[in-house]
Structures are given as C-alpha cells and as structure tokens.
Design a protein around this motif. Structure first.
Motif, PDB file in Angstrom:
ATOM      1  N   GLY A  53       2.545   0.619  -1.193  1.00 35.43           N
ATOM      2  CA  GLY A  53       1.651  -0.520  -1.316  1.00 35.43           C
ATOM      3  C   GLY A  53       0.958  -0.663   0.253  1.00 35.43           C
ATOM      4  O   GLY A  53       1.227  -0.102   1.026  1.00 35.43           O
ATOM      5  N   ILE A  67      11.777  -1.987  -4.455  1.00 38.06           N
ATOM      6  CA  ILE A  67      12.756  -2.064  -3.165  1.00 38.06           C
ATOM      7  C   ILE A  67      12.229  -2.285  -1.967  1.00 38.06           C
ATOM      8  O   ILE A  67      11.030  -1.980  -1.839  1.00 38.06           O
ATOM      9  CB  ILE A  67      13.304  -0.360  -3.109  1.00 38.06           C
ATOM     10  N   GLY A  94       3.660   0.382   2.482  1.00 36.61           N
ATOM     11  CA  GLY A  94       4.949   0.883   2.071  1.00 36.61           C
ATOM     12  C   GLY A  94       5.257   2.391   2.609  1.00 36.61           C
ATOM     13  O   GLY A  94       6.342   2.834   2.219  1.00 36.61           O
ATOM     14  N   LEU A 152       5.998  -5.736   6.353  1.00 43.48           N
ATOM     15  CA  LEU A 152       5.174  -4.755   6.965  1.00 43.48           C
ATOM     16  C   LEU A 152       3.921  -4.555   6.272  1.00 43.48           C
ATOM     17  O   LEU A 152       3.601  -5.106   5.288  1.00 43.48           O
ATOM     18  CB  LEU A 152       5.900  -3.384   6.877  1.00 43.48           C
ATOM     19  N   VAL A 205       0.494  -4.770  -4.633  1.00 47.46           N
ATOM     20  CA  VAL A 205       0.211  -3.802  -5.612  1.00 47.46           C
ATOM     21  C   VAL A 205       0.168  -4.681  -7.094  1.00 47.46           C
ATOM     22  O   VAL A 205       0.902  -5.645  -7.332  1.00 47.46           O
ATOM     23  CB  VAL A 205       1.281  -2.801  -6.197  1.00 47.46           C
ATOM     24  N   GLY A 251      14.245  -4.906   3.973  1.00 48.53           N
ATOM     25  CA  GLY A 251      14.484  -5.660   4.937  1.00 48.53           C
ATOM     26  C   GLY A 251      13.959  -7.053   4.449  1.00 48.53           C
ATOM     27  O   GLY A 251      12.684  -6.960   4.129  1.00 48.53           O
ATOM     28  N   TYR A 300      -2.479  -3.779   1.810  1.00 45.52           N
ATOM     29  CA  TYR A 300      -2.949  -4.819   1.735  1.00 45.52           C
ATOM     30  C   TYR A 300      -1.987  -6.171   1.401  1.00 45.52           C
ATOM     31  O   TYR A 300      -1.306  -6.101   1.908  1.00 45.52           O
ATOM     32  CB  TYR A 300      -4.178  -4.805   0.780  1.00 45.52           C
ATOM     33  N   MET A 313       7.779   0.379  -3.222  1.00 47.92           N
ATOM     34  CA  MET A 313       8.245  -0.231  -1.999  1.00 47.92           C
ATOM     35  C   MET A 313       7.472  -1.624  -1.911  1.00 47.92           C
ATOM     36  O   MET A 313       6.153  -1.842  -2.130  1.00 47.92           O
ATOM     37  CB  MET A 313       7.791   0.792  -0.891  1.00 47.92           C
ATOM     38  N   SER A 314       8.288  -2.599  -1.756  1.00 52.69           N
ATOM     39  CA  SER A 314       7.725  -4.170  -2.110  1.00 52.69           C
ATOM     40  C   SER A 314       8.594  -4.807  -1.061  1.00 52.69           C
ATOM     41  O   SER A 314       9.808  -4.959  -1.316  1.00 52.69           O
ATOM     42  CB  SER A 314       7.756  -4.287  -3.219  1.00 52.69           C
TER      43      SER A 314
HETATM   44  N1  SAH Z   1       1.872  -9.831   0.111  1.00 48.14           N
HETATM   45  C1  SAH Z   1       3.076  -9.210   0.029  1.00 48.14           C
HETATM   46  C2  SAH Z   1       3.180  -8.259   1.172  1.00 48.14           C
HETATM   47  C3  SAH Z   1       2.380  -6.894   1.236  1.00 48.14           C
HETATM   48  S1  SAH Z   1       2.672  -5.884   2.532  1.00 48.14           S
HETATM   49  C4  SAH Z   1       4.344 -10.114   0.141  1.00 48.14           C
HETATM   50  O1  SAH Z   1       4.226 -11.081   0.616  1.00 48.14           O
HETATM   51  O2  SAH Z   1       5.584  -9.768  -0.371  1.00 48.14           O
HETATM   52  C5  SAH Z   1       1.851  -4.494   2.041  1.00 48.14           C
HETATM   53  C6  SAH Z   1       2.565  -3.410   1.188  1.00 48.14           C
HETATM   54  O3  SAH Z   1       3.766  -3.097   2.421  1.00 48.14           O
HETATM   55  C7  SAH Z   1       3.653  -3.723   0.203  1.00 48.14           C
HETATM   56  O4  SAH Z   1       2.940  -3.352  -0.945  1.00 48.14           O
HETATM   57  C8  SAH Z   1       4.808  -2.841   0.353  1.00 48.14           C
HETATM   58  O5  SAH Z   1       4.459  -1.530  -0.423  1.00 48.14           O
HETATM   59  C9  SAH Z   1       4.935  -2.782   2.045  1.00 48.14           C
HETATM   60  N2  SAH Z   1       6.055  -3.463   2.231  1.00 48.14           N
HETATM   61  C10 SAH Z   1       5.767  -4.492   3.321  1.00 48.14           C
HETATM   62  N3  SAH Z   1       7.214  -4.990   3.497  1.00 48.14           N
HETATM   63  C11 SAH Z   1       8.209  -4.149   2.878  1.00 48.14           C
HETATM   64  C12 SAH Z   1       9.428  -4.115   3.040  1.00 48.14           C
HETATM   65  N4  SAH Z   1      10.113  -5.237   3.735  1.00 48.14           N
HETATM   66  N5  SAH Z   1      10.087  -3.414   2.353  1.00 48.14           N
HETATM   67  C13 SAH Z   1       9.320  -2.381   1.373  1.00 48.14           C
HETATM   68  N6  SAH Z   1       7.980  -2.422   1.509  1.00 48.14           N
HETATM   69  C14 SAH Z   1       7.265  -3.385   2.125  1.00 48.14           C
END
Ligand code: SAH
Length: 256
Positions: free
Chosen positions: A123, A141, A151, A148, A128, A144, A125, A97-98
C-alpha cells in the motif's frame, strides 16, 4: 518459492534483493522474484492508481481495480466477485501489507516458508480500498506497531525472513535452528519435566555470540567459551539466552 511484488515503485526492490542470502537464493533458483508495476494495470491516460476516500478526510486511497487486475494477471484467472469467489490455489498466499494487519512473527515466517508462491501487495498513501483486504488478499499482515509510508519495506522484510527458512538458503543448514524465537525445548534433553516447567510455552532469544579478540579494550569473552568443554558451553549458552530473554523480552517467557 516464487515471490511477486505489486507496487507503484518497482525500482524500490533493486538493492535489497541483490545481497547475501537473498541474492544467492535467487541465483541458485531457490527463489524467484518478480516485480509488477501497479500502473501497468490502469486503463486511463493518467495511469491513476489512487482516489479520494468516500466519507471524506485527508489523503488518498489505492483503488481496487488495478490491484485486483494485477493479482488476476499473476494468477492467470479471475478471482470472482460478490456473487461468488473462485477457488483459491493451494500453497499460494496473497499478502496485503497493512499497519492494521495481523502481526508478523517467526511462526508466520515458518508457515510461509512451506508455500510455493507469495504475492505481496504494498500500500501507499492512506492505504488500500478495504475490498482488497476482504476479497482479494488471503492475509493482511503488519510488521510491527508503527506506521510506515509504504508496504514495500514491510514486504521486503517478510521475503527476507521467509527466504532464510527455505531449506538450502542458508549456507549451513543448522544455522537457523538455534536462532531467536525458537521454542524453549527442554535442556538438557534429558531434563525432568519439573525442572523445565517454568519455560513451558516460552520462546527464547538467541544466545550472545563472541569472536576474536578474546579481550577487546579490557572486555573479555566469558571464560567458559574459551575452555573447549562443549557441555559447559551449551549450559552457559542456554542460561545466557534465558537471561537475555528475561531482560529484553520478558513477554516471550512462560506464555501459557
Ligand atoms: N492509514 C493507515 C496507514 C497507511 S501507511 C493506517 O493508519 O493503518 C501506507 C501503507 O504502508 C499501508 O497501506 C501499508 O501497505 C504500509 N504499511 C505501513 N505501516 C505498515 C506496517 N506496520 N506493516 C505493514 N505495512 C505497513
């Protein structure tokens, strides 16, 4: 279908899995869910899952070792290293999830519903270690265009969308067929292709639903829905779905 969730907050999932369709799917054995505490796969006294980012900057990053080892323990095999990855089992997805992942949508949910096993990595902080995205996950994946704090909710959301597409999960099999994000099939089925050409490669949102009372605070249900003429109802629903899609999601219409 088996869902495995890897997380530093295993208690997070207690509530969301225990209601409605998901609860029933688990009770009937249609889906099986297991939650893995990432800290179990650490080796130091402090059970450290994160570390500071190379190159500097704010925040912490989830370390690769516990994540690789958690997935390996679930798969019961070594996933390999830079000298060569080991073979991947068919019908299994390892989903990171990312926020920087590919956008999740109904089509992806349909593809996932055909799998036998999904392993979700949540993930926290700043995210990952990138080697997890590159060499452990089979999919990265996003749910949106927003960020957040973890994950877990995104993984839960994917599990929900996928579970309801597994045959037998919905009480009424037909009920996932007319939903939002279906392909706009010709209407009526006998329509000449030219009448429908505007909707080629379109997706439609659901049509509006109404229930009793037929009049509420002076707002009444469209007459045609009460009339009992099935052909007219189908026509109205089709037009209303198109109109609603045009209003709320014009991007879904006529995508060539
Ligand atoms: N620094 C990253 C955000 C990390 S948020 C960036 O700017 O892209 C921390 C974790 O929340 C992420 O590792 C992911 O697992 C999850 N997360 C945050 N937003 C998400 C989203 N829109 N979709 C899926 N996972 C999300």
């Amino acid at each position: 279908m088996r869902f495995d969730l890897i997380t530093i907050f295993p208690e997070f999932f207690a509530g969301p899995l225990d209601h409605g369709i998901l609860r029933r799917a688990r009770e009937t054995g249609l889906v099986e869910v297991s939650v893995q505490d990432l800290r179990v796969f650490t080796k130091d006294r402090h059970r450290t899952v994160d570390d500071r980012p190379f190159g500097g900057g704010e925040g912490m990053v989830l370390k690769p070792e516990p994540l690789f080892e958690a997935v390996e323990s679930l798969l019961g095999r070594n996933v390999g290293d830079a000298t060569g990855p080991t073979a991947h089992e068919p019908k299994t997805a390892i989903v990171l999830m990312s926020a920087a992942g590919k956008l999740f949508d109904q089509e992806t949910a349909r593809r996932y519903a055909l799998l036998e096993r999904m392993i979700f990595i949540s993930g926290r902080y700043e995210g990952v270690d990138e080697r997890v995205a590159e060499h452990l996950a089979t999919e990265e994946i996003s749910i949106g265009n927003f960020v957040l704090s973890g994950g877990e909710l995104p993984a839960m959301l994917v599990i929900d969308a996928v579970t309801r597409l597994i045959p037998g999960a919905l009480g009424n099999e037909a009920s996932s067929q007319n939903e939002s994000f279906r392909e706009a099939r010709p209407f009526p089925p006998t329509a000449a292709p030219s009448d429908e050409s505007g909707f080629r490669n379109s997706m439609l949102l659901d049509f509006p639903h109404y229930t009793r009372p037929a009049e509420y605070r002076g707002w009444s249900v469209p007459d045609v829905l009460i009339g009992g003429n099935h052909a007219e109802v189908a026509k109205w629903r089709r037009a209303a779905a198109i109109e609603k899609t045009r209003r709320n999601r014009p991007d879904l219409l006529g995508r060539e």
